[in-house]
Each structure stands twice: as C-alpha cells, then as structure tokens.
Design a protein around this motif. Structure first.
Motif, short mmCIF file in Angstrom:
data_model
loop_
_atom_site.label_atom_id
_atom_site.label_comp_id
_atom_site.label_asym_id
_atom_site.label_seq_id
_atom_site.Cartn_x
_atom_site.Cartn_y
_atom_site.Cartn_z
N ASN A 104 0.91 -1.28 0.05
CA ASN A 104 0.09 0.01 0.16
C ASN A 104 0.61 1.32 0.03
OD1 ASN A 104 0.92 0.13 2.78
ND2 ASN A 104 -0.93 -0.19 3.70
N GLU A 105 0.18 2.57 0.27
CA GLU A 105 1.16 3.62 0.09
C GLU A 105 1.79 3.75 1.24
OE1 GLU A 105 -2.84 3.83 2.17
OE2 GLU A 105 -2.41 3.54 0.22
N THR A 145 -5.24 -8.23 -1.12
CA THR A 145 -6.50 -7.48 -2.00
C THR A 145 -7.30 -8.51 -2.71
OG1 THR A 145 -4.93 -7.55 -4.01
CG2 THR A 145 -4.79 -5.55 -2.67
#
Length: 70
Positions: free
Chosen positions: A62-63, A70
């Motif tokens: 993720n960021e 997911t």
C-alpha cells in the motif's frame, strides 16, 4: 530417511517481484519467532513453492509500503 537416499539440491525458481517480497517477509517473520533457523550448508535443499489461496486474494504494497491483501 533411508541410508541409500541421495541428497537433492534444487535451484530456486524465479518469482515475480511481489511474490518474492511476500516470501521474504514470511521467511523473516519465521526467523524472528524461531520457527526456522539459518544453516550455512546442507546437502538437502528445496526451492520455495508459492501456492495462491483458493479465494484469489493476493498481497500488494500500500502507500505506506505495507503488504496488504487485495
């Protein structure tokens, strides 16, 4: 193990970068908790086999650079 069995040493198969990172993280986690331990040499070596879950869930970064399903 039988006395007459011969050691097997297979090379690791290439993994895509996402799976390679997942395998690396899992190995480090298992090392940290003491389930597995490093050895300098073994005549018996097997490659890591990655099998996707039946649910089709994959793991990506993720960021925050964390691995998330997911």
């Amino acid at each position: 193990m039988e006395e007459d069995s011969k050691p097997s040493r297979d090379a690791q198969r290439k993994l895509n970068p996402k799976m390679k990172e997942v395998v690396r993280a899992e190995v480090l986690k298992l090392l940290d908790v003491g389930i597995i331990y490093p050895i300098s040499y073994s005549k018996w070596v097997s490659p890591v086999q990655v099998v996707p879950k039946k649910s089709g869930i994959t793991v990506v970064k993720n960021e925050k650079n964390e691995l998330v399903p997911t």
